[in-house]
Every structure is written in C-alpha cells, then in structure tokens.
Design a protein around this motif. Structure first.
Motif, PDB file in Angstrom:
ATOM      1  N   ASP A  60      45.431  64.302   7.127  1.00 49.73           N
ATOM      2  CA  ASP A  60      46.116  63.198   7.893  1.00 49.73           C
ATOM      3  C   ASP A  60      45.975  62.005   6.984  1.00 49.73           C
ATOM      4  OD1 ASP A  60      46.541  60.880   9.905  1.00 49.73           O
ATOM      5  OD2 ASP A  60      46.900  62.715  11.143  1.00 49.73           O
ATOM      6  N   LEU A  61      47.153  61.424   7.047  1.00 49.65           N
ATOM      7  CA  LEU A  61      47.122  59.707   6.221  1.00 49.65           C
ATOM      8  C   LEU A  61      46.131  58.965   6.850  1.00 49.65           C
ATOM      9  CD1 LEU A  61      51.086  59.577   5.474  1.00 49.65           C
ATOM     10  CD2 LEU A  61      49.087  60.341   3.820  1.00 49.65           C
ATOM     11  N   LYS A  62      45.542  59.175   8.127  1.00 53.87           N
ATOM     12  CA  LYS A  62      44.522  58.178   8.608  1.00 53.87           C
ATOM     13  C   LYS A  62      43.268  58.844   8.165  1.00 53.87           C
ATOM     14  CE  LYS A  62      47.407  57.237  12.607  1.00 53.87           C
ATOM     15  NZ  LYS A  62      47.494  57.627  14.146  1.00 53.87           N
ATOM     16  N   ASP A  63      43.126  59.745   7.495  1.00 53.45           N
ATOM     17  CA  ASP A  63      41.808  60.411   7.092  1.00 53.45           C
ATOM     18  C   ASP A  63      41.203  59.233   6.061  1.00 53.45           C
ATOM     19  OD1 ASP A  63      41.870  62.452   8.507  1.00 53.45           O
ATOM     20  OD2 ASP A  63      42.563  63.784   6.909  1.00 53.45           O
ATOM     21  N   LYS A  64      40.039  58.869   6.053  1.00 55.38           N
ATOM     22  CA  LYS A  64      39.404  58.059   5.023  1.00 55.38           C
ATOM     23  C   LYS A  64      38.347  58.348   3.887  1.00 55.38           C
ATOM     24  CE  LYS A  64      38.974  54.258   8.464  1.00 55.38           C
ATOM     25  NZ  LYS A  64      38.183  53.211   9.024  1.00 55.38           N
ATOM     26  N   VAL A  65      38.404  58.067   2.834  1.00 56.11           N
ATOM     27  CA  VAL A  65      37.714  58.374   1.585  1.00 56.11           C
ATOM     28  C   VAL A  65      37.045  57.164   1.133  1.00 56.11           C
ATOM     29  CG1 VAL A  65      39.145  60.302   0.995  1.00 56.11           C
ATOM     30  CG2 VAL A  65      39.671  58.134   0.057  1.00 56.11           C
ATOM     31  N   THR A  66      35.961  57.406   0.467  1.00 60.54           N
ATOM     32  CA  THR A  66      35.117  56.312  -0.136  1.00 60.54           C
ATOM     33  C   THR A  66      35.535  56.302  -1.773  1.00 60.54           C
ATOM     34  OG1 THR A  66      33.372  56.629   1.612  1.00 60.54           O
ATOM     35  CG2 THR A  66      32.856  55.120  -0.467  1.00 60.54           C
ATOM     36  N   VAL A  67      35.744  55.213  -2.032  1.00 62.98           N
ATOM     37  CA  VAL A  67      35.921  54.921  -3.452  1.00 62.98           C
ATOM     38  C   VAL A  67      34.797  54.366  -3.849  1.00 62.98           C
ATOM     39  CG1 VAL A  67      37.063  53.579  -5.186  1.00 62.98           C
ATOM     40  CG2 VAL A  67      38.424  54.320  -3.269  1.00 62.98           C
ATOM     41  N   PHE A  68      34.103  55.123  -4.950  1.00 60.76           N
ATOM     42  CA  PHE A  68      32.734  54.734  -5.656  1.00 60.76           C
ATOM     43  C   PHE A  68      32.913  54.020  -6.674  1.00 60.76           C
ATOM     44  CE2 PHE A  68      32.131  58.781  -2.930  1.00 60.76           C
ATOM     45  CZ  PHE A  68      31.197  58.129  -1.940  1.00 60.76           C
ATOM     46  N   ARG A  69      31.704  53.364  -7.146  1.00 62.14           N
ATOM     47  CA  ARG A  69      31.739  52.630  -8.375  1.00 62.14           C
ATOM     48  C   ARG A  69      32.523  53.568  -9.661  1.00 62.14           C
ATOM     49  NH1 ARG A  69      28.828  48.285  -9.684  1.00 62.14           N
ATOM     50  NH2 ARG A  69      27.667  48.777  -7.902  1.00 62.14           N
ATOM     51  N   GLU A  70      31.987  55.003  -9.699  1.00 58.72           N
ATOM     52  CA  GLU A  70      32.415  55.679 -10.670  1.00 58.72           C
ATOM     53  C   GLU A  70      33.930  56.161 -10.666  1.00 58.72           C
ATOM     54  OE1 GLU A  70      29.802  58.265  -7.896  1.00 58.72           O
ATOM     55  OE2 GLU A  70      30.036  56.203  -8.655  1.00 58.72           O
ATOM     56  N   ASP A  71      34.498  55.827  -9.498  1.00 58.53           N
ATOM     57  CA  ASP A  71      36.048  56.392  -9.175  1.00 58.53           C
ATOM     58  C   ASP A  71      36.687  55.221 -10.092  1.00 58.53           C
ATOM     59  OD1 ASP A  71      35.334  58.522  -7.716  1.00 58.53           O
ATOM     60  OD2 ASP A  71      35.179  57.505  -5.898  1.00 58.53           O
ATOM     61  N   LYS A  72      36.319  54.108 -10.298  1.00 56.24           N
ATOM     62  CA  LYS A  72      37.206  53.255 -10.478  1.00 56.24           C
ATOM     63  C   LYS A  72      37.734  53.140 -11.872  1.00 56.24           C
ATOM     64  CE  LYS A  72      34.913  49.973  -7.509  1.00 56.24           C
ATOM     65  NZ  LYS A  72      34.018  48.734  -7.107  1.00 56.24           N
ATOM     66  N   VAL A  73      38.935  52.747 -12.311  1.00 56.03           N
ATOM     67  CA  VAL A  73      39.696  52.682 -13.286  1.00 56.03           C
ATOM     68  C   VAL A  73      40.341  51.603 -13.680  1.00 56.03           C
ATOM     69  CG1 VAL A  73      41.202  53.961 -14.846  1.00 56.03           C
ATOM     70  CG2 VAL A  73      40.080  55.389 -13.246  1.00 56.03           C
ATOM     71  N   SER A  74      40.364  50.878 -14.568  1.00 54.78           N
ATOM     72  CA  SER A  74      40.911  49.509 -14.555  1.00 54.78           C
ATOM     73  C   SER A  74      42.243  49.565 -15.271  1.00 54.78           C
ATOM     74  CB  SER A  74      40.218  48.609 -15.946  1.00 54.78           C
ATOM     75  OG  SER A  74      40.172  49.256 -17.074  1.00 54.78           O
ATOM     76  N   GLY A  75      42.989  48.542 -15.489  1.00 55.80           N
ATOM     77  CA  GLY A  75      44.359  48.589 -15.899  1.00 55.80           C
ATOM     78  C   GLY A  75      45.216  48.372 -14.616  1.00 55.80           C
ATOM     79  N   THR A  76      46.393  48.860 -14.291  1.00 55.05           N
ATOM     80  CA  THR A  76      47.112  48.323 -13.115  1.00 55.05           C
ATOM     81  C   THR A  76      46.428  48.693 -11.737  1.00 55.05           C
ATOM     82  OG1 THR A  76      48.104  50.476 -13.173  1.00 55.05           O
ATOM     83  CG2 THR A  76      49.336  48.670 -14.139  1.00 55.05           C
ATOM     84  N   GLY A  77      46.674  47.814 -10.743  1.00 60.78           N
ATOM     85  CA  GLY A  77      46.182  47.843  -9.516  1.00 60.78           C
ATOM     86  C   GLY A  77      45.044  46.806  -9.150  1.00 60.78           C
ATOM     87  N   ILE A  78      44.469  46.554  -8.195  1.00 59.09           N
ATOM     88  CA  ILE A  78      43.200  45.868  -7.867  1.00 59.09           C
ATOM     89  C   ILE A  78      42.000  46.564  -7.131  1.00 59.09           C
ATOM     90  CG2 ILE A  78      44.171  45.587  -5.388  1.00 59.09           C
ATOM     91  CD1 ILE A  78      43.694  42.404  -6.136  1.00 59.09           C
TER      92      ILE A  78
END
Length: 259
Positions: A60-78
């Motif tokens: 479901d689009l309401k499902d939640k996921v955690t973005v961890f430190r190791e998931d992060k990719v620089s470049g476009t986005g915030i």
C-alpha cells in the motif's frame, strides 16, 4: 519534424527523438528504438512499475519504510540531507518524481527488486528499457553498466498514462499530476511559454555526456508525447542547448502548423 531530425544529425554525439499525437495518431521519430542511457528518465517507468505492484496488492502506498544512513545517495534530491527517518511510499514516489531524488528511487527499487521491475517493463511493452543497477553517485557511474531506454519507450509511458491503458485512472493521473510539478523544465520546455510550461508533465535525466527529457504536452490543439535523448555529447551545456532547440522546433510546429 524533419527539421528536428536534420538538426540532430548535425549535432555531435548520438541523438534520438520521438513525437506522437496521442489522439490523432501521427508519429515521427529518429533513432527512436535505439537504446540510450536513461539517466533520471528511468524514474518515469519505475514509478509506473511501483504503482502497478500497488494495484497488484503487493503493498500500500501508505506503507512506511525507514531510510537508513547507508541508503543515502547524494546528487539530485534532498532526502540524503536528513537523518534516518520513516517515509511512506507515496512520499518517496513524490520525491523521486518531483526532485528526481536518488535515495527515494533506490528505496522504491528495493521494494520490488530489479528482476520484477524488468518483468513489468516487458508487461508494459517497453522493449528497449532495462534497469541494470540502482542509482549511484556521479563519481561511481563511469565504469558500470548503465540503465537503458529509448525515446519510443518513454513516449509509450506517457501514452499508457494518458489513456489509462496500464495503470488505473487514479494512478495514471497521479503520475501526470506529480510530474507537472517536476522542478526541471529547462530543457525541452526552455522556449515554451511559461503558462504552457507550468501545465507540462516531464521528466529529465542527465549524467556526464548525457542529456534527456521526456514530456507530455496537453494543449487545446491536442495531447502529445515528446522525447529527446542524447549521449556522447561534448558537455552538458551543449546537450541542454540541443534539447531546448528541439523543443522550440516542436512547439513552433504545434502552434503554427498543427490542425
């Protein structure tokens, strides 16, 4: 459209474009089925694949996921600027499309996996589109296998969305509405009047030597899909100029010659 083909033939690098009147059926292309480096344009078919799996009941689009430190990719986005936190899938989808957020894209790719995404691309009849890797930082991209698509396939994505022929009407309109708020309108749309530009849905993509833009143009004269792709160009300014000139020629034709 012949003028665009002639212009691209004169430019340094490899180029392709495709144009389709989504109601009238007129099409014109140049190298439209040649596989090109997709860069950020891959996020358009990825979004469609994600929503299809939601329709299939996988999540479901309401499902939640955690973005961890190791998931992060620089470049476009915030998202990479924030600490670890939870996001629902709709927030990640919006960030991926409006800001071309790389971290959001990778989290969504992880949701269903690249093999399944490629299966969904085939289901959509995207014959030239393959996701081979997740999004990497620019410094890591040079010597890795690239994600690929074609001008034809990207326009087919718009056609599916416009006609609700793959996703349901709600999700089709969702993608179009989100991409009308897409922040990069300095390529194909550069010379298009501001009031029209605001109503355009588009998705850009760029890497070193690569400049792409794909757009859905909805005006009183009709509804049109238009994509221009380039790779092997001298620099990205050169590519932006090329795409902007193609956009101007396309727009002038619609305004002055289209019935």
């Amino acid at each position: 459209m012949k003028e665009i083909k002639k212009y691209l033939e004169s430019r340094i690098g490899q180029h392709s474009f495709y144009f389709e009147d989504l109601e009238g059926g007129y099409v014109y292309g140049y190298n439209e089925n040649v596989q090109m480096i997709s860069a950020g344009c891959m996020k358009l078919p990825i979004a469609i694949a994600i929503l299809k799996e939601a329709e299939n009941g996988k999540f479901d689009l309401k499902d939640k996921v955690t973005v961890f430190r190791e998931d992060k990719v620089s470049g476009t986005g915030i998202i990479h600027e924030f600490g670890e936190r939870e996001y629902n899938l709709s927030e990640l989808l919006i960030a991926m499309l409006i800001q071309s957020d790389n971290t959001a894209a990778n989290k969504l790719i992880d949701m269903i996996g690249m093999p399944r995404i490629n299966e969904l691309f085939q289901e959509m009849s995207l014959k030239n589109t393959v996701i081979n890797r997740k999004i990497l930082e620019e410094k890591d991209v040079k010597n890795v296998v690239q994600n690929i698509t074609s001008s034809y396939d990207l326009c087919l994505c718009w056609k599916h969305l416009y006609k609700h022929s793959y996703l349901n009407e709600e999700h089709s309109k969702m993608v179009i509405d989100i991409l009308k708020r897409q922040q990069m309108k300095n390529k194909v749309a550069f010379y298009i009047p501001e009031d029209i530009k605001k109503g355009m849905a588009n998705k850009t993509g760029d890497l070193s030597g690569v400049e792409n833009d794909t757009a859905l143009i909805q005006i009183s004269k009709g509804n049109f899909a238009f994509t221009v792709m380039s790779q092997g160009i001298p620099n990205n300014v050169y590519g932006n100029i090329t795409l902007a000139k193609c956009g101007k020629m396309m727009w002038d034709m619609l305004i002055n010659s289209w019935n």
